[in-house]
Motif scaffolding. Structure first.
Motif, short mmCIF file in Angstrom:
data_model
loop_
_atom_site.label_atom_id
_atom_site.label_comp_id
_atom_site.label_asym_id
_atom_site.label_seq_id
_atom_site.Cartn_x
_atom_site.Cartn_y
_atom_site.Cartn_z
N ASP A 13 32.58 69.92 -92.94
CA ASP A 13 31.44 69.03 -92.72
C ASP A 13 31.68 67.70 -93.42
O ASP A 13 31.49 67.58 -94.63
CB ASP A 13 30.15 69.67 -93.25
N PRO A 14 32.13 66.67 -92.69
CA PRO A 14 32.43 65.40 -93.34
C PRO A 14 31.18 64.66 -93.83
O PRO A 14 31.25 63.87 -94.77
CB PRO A 14 33.13 64.60 -92.23
N GLU A 15 30.04 64.94 -93.19
CA GLU A 15 28.80 64.26 -93.58
C GLU A 15 28.31 64.77 -94.94
O GLU A 15 27.86 63.99 -95.78
CB GLU A 15 27.74 64.49 -92.51
N GLN A 16 28.43 66.07 -95.16
CA GLN A 16 28.01 66.66 -96.43
C GLN A 16 29.16 66.78 -97.43
O GLN A 16 28.94 67.23 -98.56
CB GLN A 16 27.42 68.06 -96.17
N ASP A 17 30.36 66.41 -97.01
CA ASP A 17 31.55 66.44 -97.87
C ASP A 17 31.78 67.84 -98.44
O ASP A 17 31.95 68.03 -99.65
CB ASP A 17 31.40 65.42 -99.02
N GLU A 18 31.83 68.83 -97.54
CA GLU A 18 32.00 70.20 -98.00
C GLU A 18 32.65 71.05 -96.92
O GLU A 18 32.69 70.70 -95.75
CB GLU A 18 30.66 70.80 -98.40
N ILE A 19 33.18 72.18 -97.38
CA ILE A 19 33.67 73.23 -96.48
C ILE A 19 32.93 74.50 -96.84
O ILE A 19 32.96 74.95 -98.00
CB ILE A 19 35.19 73.44 -96.62
N VAL A 20 32.24 75.09 -95.87
CA VAL A 20 31.50 76.32 -96.11
C VAL A 20 31.89 77.34 -95.05
O VAL A 20 32.25 76.98 -93.92
CB VAL A 20 29.97 76.09 -96.08
N ILE A 21 31.82 78.61 -95.42
CA ILE A 21 32.07 79.68 -94.46
C ILE A 21 30.77 80.03 -93.76
O ILE A 21 29.75 80.26 -94.41
CB ILE A 21 32.67 80.92 -95.16
N GLY A 22 30.80 80.03 -92.44
CA GLY A 22 29.59 80.31 -91.68
C GLY A 22 29.87 80.23 -90.19
O GLY A 22 30.99 80.50 -89.74
N GLY A 23 28.85 79.85 -89.45
CA GLY A 23 29.00 79.78 -88.00
C GLY A 23 28.08 78.75 -87.40
O GLY A 23 27.24 78.14 -88.07
N LEU A 24 28.24 78.55 -86.09
CA LEU A 24 27.42 77.61 -85.33
C LEU A 24 26.99 78.27 -84.03
O LEU A 24 27.73 79.07 -83.44
CB LEU A 24 28.19 76.34 -84.99
N VAL A 25 25.82 77.89 -83.55
CA VAL A 25 25.38 78.26 -82.22
C VAL A 25 25.31 76.99 -81.38
O VAL A 25 24.75 75.97 -81.81
CB VAL A 25 24.00 78.95 -82.24
N VAL A 26 25.90 77.04 -80.20
CA VAL A 26 25.94 75.90 -79.29
C VAL A 26 25.23 76.28 -78.00
O VAL A 26 25.54 77.31 -77.40
CB VAL A 26 27.40 75.48 -78.99
N GLU A 27 24.27 75.45 -77.60
CA GLU A 27 23.56 75.66 -76.34
C GLU A 27 23.37 74.32 -75.65
O GLU A 27 23.04 73.32 -76.30
CB GLU A 27 22.21 76.32 -76.58
N ASP A 28 23.56 74.32 -74.33
CA ASP A 28 23.38 73.10 -73.54
C ASP A 28 24.16 71.92 -74.12
O ASP A 28 23.68 70.78 -74.11
CB ASP A 28 21.90 72.74 -73.43
N GLY A 29 25.36 72.21 -74.61
CA GLY A 29 26.25 71.15 -75.06
C GLY A 29 25.98 70.60 -76.43
O GLY A 29 26.64 69.64 -76.86
N ARG A 30 25.00 71.17 -77.15
CA ARG A 30 24.67 70.66 -78.48
C ARG A 30 24.61 71.79 -79.50
O ARG A 30 24.40 72.95 -79.16
CB ARG A 30 23.33 69.91 -78.47
N ILE A 31 24.82 71.43 -80.76
CA ILE A 31 24.70 72.39 -81.85
C ILE A 31 23.23 72.67 -82.08
O ILE A 31 22.43 71.74 -82.32
CB ILE A 31 25.36 71.84 -83.13
N THR A 32 22.83 73.92 -82.00
CA THR A 32 21.41 74.27 -82.13
C THR A 32 21.09 75.04 -83.39
O THR A 32 19.92 75.11 -83.79
CB THR A 32 20.93 75.11 -80.92
N LYS A 33 22.11 75.59 -84.05
CA LYS A 33 21.81 76.41 -85.22
C LYS A 33 23.05 76.57 -86.08
O LYS A 33 24.17 76.64 -85.57
CB LYS A 33 21.30 77.79 -84.77
#
Length: 427
Positions: A13-33
């Motif tokens: 995450d360049p905006e938060q200047d960090e690396i975290v272990i986790g996941g993402l949900v993508v729906e309709d072309g955008r990150i939703t969760k």
């Protein structure tokens, strides 16, 4: 669009200047969760187990040359788009140094149409600042903005008439247009093939002092101070230019700066016995300059890292060093070359992605380049440790003029997604 869930990823995450272990949900072309480390495996939609590989925003590459119109045999939008996808580049900001130059709304609309038809990645065109990039008469900046130009540049042709430059800067400032300039003193740098010093003298190569870059930047800074223009220096490559850049930023001028991945990972000695794939513009610098520029990226003084992708065919490169064309392809090598900086301990991954993705997106007013909820799902999944031997014949670009041919490298793109759609999967 189908739903995609990324699990078990190291999120850069360049905006938060960090690396975290986790996941993402993508729906309709955008990150939703965003998902926590121990999120259960969901059953709906596609599920991708990242196996603790790194998931980051797709690269926003500011300054890509695609040779349409004019030299399609060197690079087409189709070949450049495939190379970009394989390199983790999800947005190409293309240059207007084509033949003819992109200096009219009609030409801009032509390339935008070609790009949308042929490329799997996002393409945003820049337009010329002066007609035919000749430095005599400025283009119709307002009409070009209406046609979709995201910035204005004459690329490596420096406007020598300061009155013309001032007029263009002032007009652009009134419209809020971004000017991208190549900081060089054109008289000193004309015909140079190397950086001045003992190595260039021993090789008998025409050379230019790094002060030419400093002098060009000083002039541009003065123009920005006089006109209030929004300004980005395309390539800062030497230590002597850094104090001037720092002072300009400290004054609060609307200035950002970039550098190329080649100037961050190679130096003047790599030219060796006249290896023309290492001929760039500006020429490769001394090792002290390379390290100073890397430190400037780390500190945030230099905002952007780009490929400066410049295709040249064999006939342009297989010439005596002085006569050979400048430039190198880098859409596919940008990420593994950047991993050299990471593995050397010079720049960490969030900082690299801030320079390669978040900052260029911010400078151009784009919503990509980040992992926040609501952002476009332009993503790259990569393994920074995967070793390979670079073979230029495997590159997807039509031209294969890379200085990394035969080099041992680390860092492979595993998958690239644009708007939640897979555009590249490593076979």
């Amino acid at each position: 669009m189908s739903k995609i869930t990324f699990l078990n990823a190291r999120l850069v995450d360049p905006e938060q200047d960090e690396i975290v272990i986790g996941g993402l949900v993508v729906e309709d072309g955008r990150i939703t969760k965003h998902l926590p480390k121990d999120a259960p495996r969901l059953t709906s939609g596609r599920v991708i187990d990242c196996e603790l590989k790194y998931l980051a925003p797709g690269i926003v590459d500011l300054g890509v040359k695609v040779c349409e119109p004019g030299d399609r045999h060197k690079e087409s939008y189709r070949s450049a788009g495939l190379a970009a996808a394989a390199g983790g580049v999800t947005t190409m900001i293309t240059r207007p140094d084509t033949d003819p130059a992109i200096d009219s709304p009609e030409t801009l609309e032509f390339v935008a149409r070609r790009a949308s038809e042929a490329t799997p990645v996002n393409v945003l065109p820049m337009a010329a600042l002066t007609k035919e990039r000749q430095g005599r008469e400025m283009t119709e900046i307002g009409f070009l903005m209406d046609a979709g130009a995201v910035a204005f540049t004459d690329c490596d042709r420096v406007i020598t008439d300061t009155k013309v430059a001032a007029r263009a800067f002032r007009y652009a400032a009134g419209l809020g247009a971004l000017i991208i300039a190549h900081p060089q003193e054109p008289g000193l740098s004309h015909g140079a093939a190397a950086t001045s010093g003992k190595f260039a003298s021993l090789r008998g190569l025409p050379a230019v002092s790094p002060m030419a870059e400093r002098m060009g930047l000083d002039r541009d800074i003065a123009l920005v101070e006089m006109t209030g223009a929004r300004y980005h220096a395309d390539q800062i490559t030497c230590a002597r230019a850094l104090p001037a850049l720092a002072r300009a930023k400290a004054k609060g001028l609307d200035i950002t700066a970039g550098t190329s991945i080649h100037h961050l990972t190679l130096n003047a000695l790599d030219v060796a016995d006249y290896r023309t794939f290492f001929k760039l513009k500006p020429p490769l610098r001394d090792e002290q300059d390379r390290l100073a520029v890397a430190e400037a990226v780390k500190s945030g003084l230099i905002d952007v890292i780009s490929s400066m992708h410049t295709p040249q065919d064999e006939e342009s490169k297989r010439l005596p060093f002085e006569e050979a064309a400048s430039g190198a392809v880098a859409l596919e090598t940008l990420l593994p070359a950047a991993m050299r900086l990471y593995h050397a301990g010079l720049i960490d991954l969030p900082t690299l992605w801030r320079a390669m993705s978040f900052n260029p997106a911010q400078r151009l007013g784009l919503t990509c380049g980040r992992l926040t909820v609501g952002a476009p799902a332009d993503l790259v999944l990569f393994d920074p440790d995967a070793p390979f031997l670079m073979d230029r014949t495997t590159l997807r670009s039509k031209s294969q003029n890379t200085p990394f041919d035969g080099a041992r490298m680390q860092g492979k793109v595993l998958s690239t997604f644009v708007g939640g759609t897979s555009v590249y999967e490593k076979s």
